[in-house]
Design an enzyme around this catalytic site. Structure first.
Site, PDB file in Angstrom:
ATOM      1  N   LYS A 183       0.861  -1.192   0.000  1.00 19.81           N
ATOM      2  CA  LYS A 183       0.000   0.000   0.000  1.00 19.81           C
ATOM      3  C   LYS A 183       0.891   1.234   0.000  1.00 19.81           C
ATOM      4  O   LYS A 183       1.475   1.596   1.004  1.00 19.81           O
ATOM      5  CB  LYS A 183      -0.903   0.007   1.237  1.00 19.81           C
ATOM      6  CG  LYS A 183      -2.210   0.672   0.999  1.00 19.81           C
ATOM      7  CD  LYS A 183      -2.474   2.096   1.376  1.00 19.81           C
ATOM      8  CE  LYS A 183      -1.832   2.952   2.338  1.00 19.81           C
ATOM      9  NZ  LYS A 183      -1.736   4.352   1.813  1.00 19.81           N
ATOM     10  N   GLU A 258       9.547   1.166  10.854  1.00 21.86           N
ATOM     11  CA  GLU A 258      10.614   2.149  10.659  1.00 21.86           C
ATOM     12  C   GLU A 258       9.940   3.504  10.747  1.00 21.86           C
ATOM     13  O   GLU A 258       9.158   3.869   9.868  1.00 21.86           O
ATOM     14  CB  GLU A 258      11.295   1.908   9.311  1.00 21.86           C
ATOM     15  CG  GLU A 258      12.653   2.565   9.228  1.00 21.86           C
ATOM     16  CD  GLU A 258      12.580   3.941   8.623  1.00 21.86           C
ATOM     17  OE1 GLU A 258      12.519   4.916   9.407  1.00 21.86           O
ATOM     18  OE2 GLU A 258      12.564   4.060   7.402  1.00 21.86           O
ATOM     19  N   CYS A 292      13.539  10.544   6.990  1.00 20.80           N
ATOM     20  CA  CYS A 292      13.392  10.128   8.379  1.00 20.80           C
ATOM     21  C   CYS A 292      14.712  10.279   9.122  1.00 20.80           C
ATOM     22  O   CYS A 292      14.731  10.452  10.327  1.00 20.80           O
ATOM     23  CB  CYS A 292      12.855   8.710   8.463  1.00 20.80           C
ATOM     24  SG  CYS A 292      13.646   7.601   7.323  1.00 20.80           S
ATOM     25  N   GLU A 391       9.601  15.876  15.355  1.00 25.25           N
ATOM     26  CA  GLU A 391       9.975  15.683  13.953  1.00 25.25           C
ATOM     27  C   GLU A 391       9.170  16.661  13.090  1.00 25.25           C
ATOM     28  O   GLU A 391       7.941  16.664  13.130  1.00 25.25           O
ATOM     29  CB  GLU A 391       9.669  14.248  13.518  1.00 25.25           C
ATOM     30  CG  GLU A 391      10.060  13.989  12.068  1.00 25.25           C
ATOM     31  CD  GLU A 391       9.897  12.521  11.647  1.00 25.25           C
ATOM     32  OE1 GLU A 391       8.784  11.988  11.789  1.00 25.25           O
ATOM     33  OE2 GLU A 391      10.890  11.938  11.180  1.00 25.25           O
TER      34      GLU A 391
HETATM   35  P1  NAP Z   1       1.890   8.413   7.815  1.00 25.21           P
HETATM   36  O1  NAP Z   1       0.485   8.768   8.033  1.00 25.21           O
HETATM   37  O2  NAP Z   1       2.617   7.684   8.873  1.00 25.21           O
HETATM   38  O3  NAP Z   1       1.947   7.618   6.433  1.00 25.21           O
HETATM   39  C1  NAP Z   1       2.720   6.477   6.165  1.00 25.21           C
HETATM   40  C2  NAP Z   1       1.879   5.392   5.523  1.00 25.21           C
HETATM   41  O4  NAP Z   1       0.948   4.862   6.470  1.00 25.21           O
HETATM   42  C3  NAP Z   1       1.026   5.873   4.357  1.00 25.21           C
HETATM   43  O5  NAP Z   1       0.970   4.867   3.368  1.00 25.21           O
HETATM   44  C4  NAP Z   1      -0.309   6.081   5.022  1.00 25.21           C
HETATM   45  O6  NAP Z   1      -1.378   6.049   4.122  1.00 25.21           O
HETATM   46  C5  NAP Z   1      -0.360   4.902   5.951  1.00 25.21           C
HETATM   47  N1  NAP Z   1      -1.324   5.033   7.053  1.00 25.21           N
HETATM   48  C6  NAP Z   1      -1.808   6.158   7.620  1.00 25.21           C
HETATM   49  N2  NAP Z   1      -2.699   5.857   8.582  1.00 25.21           N
HETATM   50  C7  NAP Z   1      -2.781   4.509   8.636  1.00 25.21           C
HETATM   51  C8  NAP Z   1      -3.546   3.586   9.424  1.00 25.21           C
HETATM   52  N3  NAP Z   1      -4.377   4.000  10.370  1.00 25.21           N
HETATM   53  N4  NAP Z   1      -3.398   2.270   9.196  1.00 25.21           N
HETATM   54  C9  NAP Z   1      -2.538   1.828   8.262  1.00 25.21           C
HETATM   55  N5  NAP Z   1      -1.813   2.647   7.481  1.00 25.21           N
HETATM   56  C10 NAP Z   1      -1.915   3.978   7.660  1.00 25.21           C
HETATM   57  O7  NAP Z   1       2.701   9.706   7.483  1.00 25.21           O
HETATM   58  P2  NAP Z   1       2.115  11.025   6.777  1.00 25.21           P
HETATM   59  O8  NAP Z   1       0.776  11.402   7.333  1.00 25.21           O
HETATM   60  O9  NAP Z   1       2.203  10.838   5.330  1.00 25.21           O
HETATM   61  O10 NAP Z   1       3.166  12.090   7.277  1.00 25.21           O
HETATM   62  C11 NAP Z   1       3.001  12.657   8.561  1.00 25.21           C
HETATM   63  C12 NAP Z   1       4.323  12.757   9.264  1.00 25.21           C
HETATM   64  O11 NAP Z   1       4.905  11.459   9.395  1.00 25.21           O
HETATM   65  C13 NAP Z   1       5.376  13.542   8.537  1.00 25.21           C
HETATM   66  O12 NAP Z   1       5.248  14.893   8.706  1.00 25.21           O
HETATM   67  C14 NAP Z   1       6.610  12.991   9.144  1.00 25.21           C
HETATM   68  O13 NAP Z   1       6.859  13.602  10.361  1.00 25.21           O
HETATM   69  C15 NAP Z   1       6.297  11.546   9.379  1.00 25.21           C
HETATM   70  N6  NAP Z   1       6.820  10.659   8.325  1.00 25.21           N
HETATM   71  C16 NAP Z   1       7.897   9.899   8.608  1.00 25.21           C
HETATM   72  C17 NAP Z   1       8.417   9.066   7.642  1.00 25.21           C
HETATM   73  C18 NAP Z   1       9.601   8.210   7.882  1.00 25.21           C
HETATM   74  O14 NAP Z   1      10.188   7.699   6.948  1.00 25.21           O
HETATM   75  N7  NAP Z   1       9.986   7.992   9.115  1.00 25.21           N
HETATM   76  C19 NAP Z   1       7.841   9.018   6.376  1.00 25.21           C
HETATM   77  C20 NAP Z   1       6.713   9.800   6.111  1.00 25.21           C
HETATM   78  C21 NAP Z   1       6.234  10.617   7.109  1.00 25.21           C
HETATM   79  P3  NAP Z   1      -1.896   7.430   3.459  1.00 25.21           P
HETATM   80  O15 NAP Z   1      -0.710   8.231   3.055  1.00 25.21           O
HETATM   81  O16 NAP Z   1      -2.661   6.986   2.306  1.00 25.21           O
HETATM   82  O17 NAP Z   1      -2.744   8.089   4.500  1.00 25.21           O
END
Ligand code: NAP
Ligand code: MG
Length: 488
Positions: A183, A258, A292, A391
């Site tokens: 996904k 991660e 990250c 972060e």
């Molecule tokens: P996120 O919500 O953690 O998204 C990562 C993945 O998880 C996406 O594919 C997302 O889908 C999915 N996801 C979200 N809610 C979920 C749930 N309840 N159950 C299963 N999967 C779920 O991150 P984001 O909202 O895109 O970004 C928010 C913050 O996360 C950023 O500002 C940053 O601080 C952090 N982040 C960290 C990393 C890293 O590599 N450590 C990467 C991205 C973001 P959808 O995108 O379709 O909602």
């Protein structure tokens, strides 16, 4: 370059059981070009019904498809063929990644696409080397272990390195003989669909790799809850990681996470300051800070603070965000309006808590509808300030000072995160001492951001657990069986 039409883009449908399919609901969602804010393509909005279909396809491929019987060497050749397929379309994939994510096309080509190719090649080599052991047990017995695949793996990835994150997850899972439902993030679904296309063309059997585009709380959550999914591998925010771990408990799935980071970058007084300034700039501004491992906390020994800051400001001031499709571009926009708002919110918090940025904090002129933000530096930030603790995931650096190495390590480790860290010094003893004292899954000495598929990657503390890459990823995607044979 010619204008992009959606015709040249991914089909925008789900890839399930070796076929392109619409979402059962018939719904679609849009993905935008972050450099312009314009809609780039519409993609199928998969939800629980589609995830169920994909999981059943993956389960069937795992239980009864040709995959189960295939020997490792042949699996390896398929992975190698996927790498070849990616390589043959590398420029096109880089351009697609740039259109969907906003990262500079040169970096997309050199790092993201190249990294994905390398990843498939590397795990192609492992596919026929997943070995067990014979154990010296007392008694008339032969005891040996087998490393067997875990089964159906649900993999959920973020938007910051879309194709590379897909490769890091899919390649080792397939090398070990698992099947996958992937996904991708809603913001960047396109290159994962292209990966499915390449894998299909390379001859991967139907159902072995399925891609369901859609939203996290619907498609992602359904994957985490599905009883026929054996393992969840997730990269993303710590908040969602925590939620996934809780949800996965219902069916006791294996989980690897991660998650986020607030990585400290330590500059000791004896460091090569020119190199440290260059490193500090790329540590925070690479990928517009959406990494990250971003070096978002720069900790500088007080006596070299002014000199280092001057060098850093000179470098950072020259980093102007621009059109990521320009091969000379080194800094693109943020991924989405939401992310831009989030990062701007942190800049406001930084100001409200008493700081004023010594650089940036604003948006470049002529940004149009793109989600551009200037490189931003806050100086003399208290380690307790919000922008030094949370972060941000954007091009915002918090600079703090320390009096001696012990204080530096204490500040560095005073974080719920532990993904990465770096130290700059010319004293070899000090370098290793600090590297050992830092509580982080990756530590760089006199460098930053270097990764390789051969070396493990993952977090300490709330940055997650499980190690991707290298032979360590084989532990994530296999389970050990002990076989006893009575020789008496
Ligand atoms: P996120 O919500 O953690 O998204 C990562 C993945 O998880 C996406 O594919 C997302 O889908 C999915 N996801 C979200 N809610 C979920 C749930 N309840 N159950 C299963 N999967 C779920 O991150 P984001 O909202 O895109 O970004 C928010 C913050 O996360 C950023 O500002 C940053 O601080 C952090 N982040 C960290 C990393 C890293 O590599 N450590 C990467 C991205 C973001 P959808 O995108 O379709 O909602
Ligand atoms: Mg997009």
């Amino acid at each position: 370059m010619a204008d992009t039409t959606t015709a040249e883009l991914a089909p925008g449908r789900l890839f399930i059981g070796g076929e392109w399919q619409d979402a059962a609901s018939g719904k679609t969602f849009e993905t935008r070009n972050p450099a312009t804010g314009e809609v780039l393509a519409r993609v199928a909005e998969g939800d629980a019904a589609d995830v169920d279909r994909a999981v059943r396809a993956a389960r069937a491929a795992f239980e009864s498809g040709p995959w189960r019987e295939m020997d490792g060497r042949k699996r390896g050749r398929l992975l190698w063929a996927i790498a070849d397929g990616l390589e043959a379309r590398a420029d096109e994939l880089a351009r697609l990644e740039t259109l969907d994510n906003g990262k500079p096309v040169r970096e997309a080509r050199m790092f993201d696409v190249e990294g994905a190719i390398e990843c498939f090649r590397y795990y192609a080599g492992w596919a026929d080397k997943i070995e067990g052991e014979v154990l010296p047990i007392p008694g008339p017995y032969l005891n040996y272990t087998r490393r067997e695949p875990v089964g159906v793996c649900g993999q959920i990835i973020p938007w910051n390195y879309p194709l590379q994150m897909a490769a890091w997850k899919v390649a080792p899972a397939l090398a070990c003989g698992n099947t996958v439902v992937l996904k991708p993030a809603e913001q960047t679904p396109l290159t994962a669909l292209e990966l499915a296309r390449v894998a299909h063309e390379a001859g991967l059997p139907a159902g072995v790799l399925n891609v369901v585009t859609g939203y996290g709380p619907t498609a992602g959550a359904a994957l985490v809850r599905h009883p026929e999914v054996d393992k969840i591998a997730f990269t993303g925010s710590t908040e969602v990681g925590r939620h996934i771990q809780r949800e996965a408990a219902g069916t006791l799935k294996r989980v690897s996470l991660e998650l986020g980071g607030k990585s400290p970058n330590l500059v000791l007084a004896d460091a090569d300051l020119e190199a440290a300034a260059r490193g500090a700039a790329s540590a925070i501004f690479y990928n517009t800070g959406q990494a990250c491992t971003a070096g978002s906390r720069l900790l500088v020994e007080e006596k070299v603070h002014d000199e280092l800051l001057e060098k850093l400001l000179k470098r950072a001031a020259g980093m102007r965000p621009g059109d990521p499709l320009d091969p000379k571009c080194r800094m693109g926009p943020l991924v989405s309006q939401e992310q831009l708002d989030r990062v701007m919110g942190y800049i406001e918090t930084g100001k409200a808590e008493g700081g004023a940025p010594v650089l940036g904090g604003d948006r470049p002129e002529g940004a149009g509808g793109g989600y551009f933000l200037n490189p931003t530096i806050f100086d003399r930030v208290s380690p307790e300030a919000t922008i030094a603790r949370e972060e941000i995931f954007g091009p915002v650096l918090a600079v703090s000072t320390f009096a001696d190495v012990d204080e530096a390590v204490a500040i560095a480790n005073r974080s719920v995160y532990g993904l990465a860290a770096a130290v700059w010094t010319q004293d070899v003893k000090q370098a290793h001492r600090v590297a050992h004292a830092l509580r982080a899954g990756t530590v760089w000495v006199n460098m930053y951001h270097t990764l390789d598929v051969g070396s493990p990657f993952g977090g300490y503390k709330e940055s997650g657990y499980g190690r991707e890459l290298g032979r360590y990823a084989l532990d994530l995607y296999t389970q050990v069986k002990s076989v006893w044979v009575n020789l008496a």
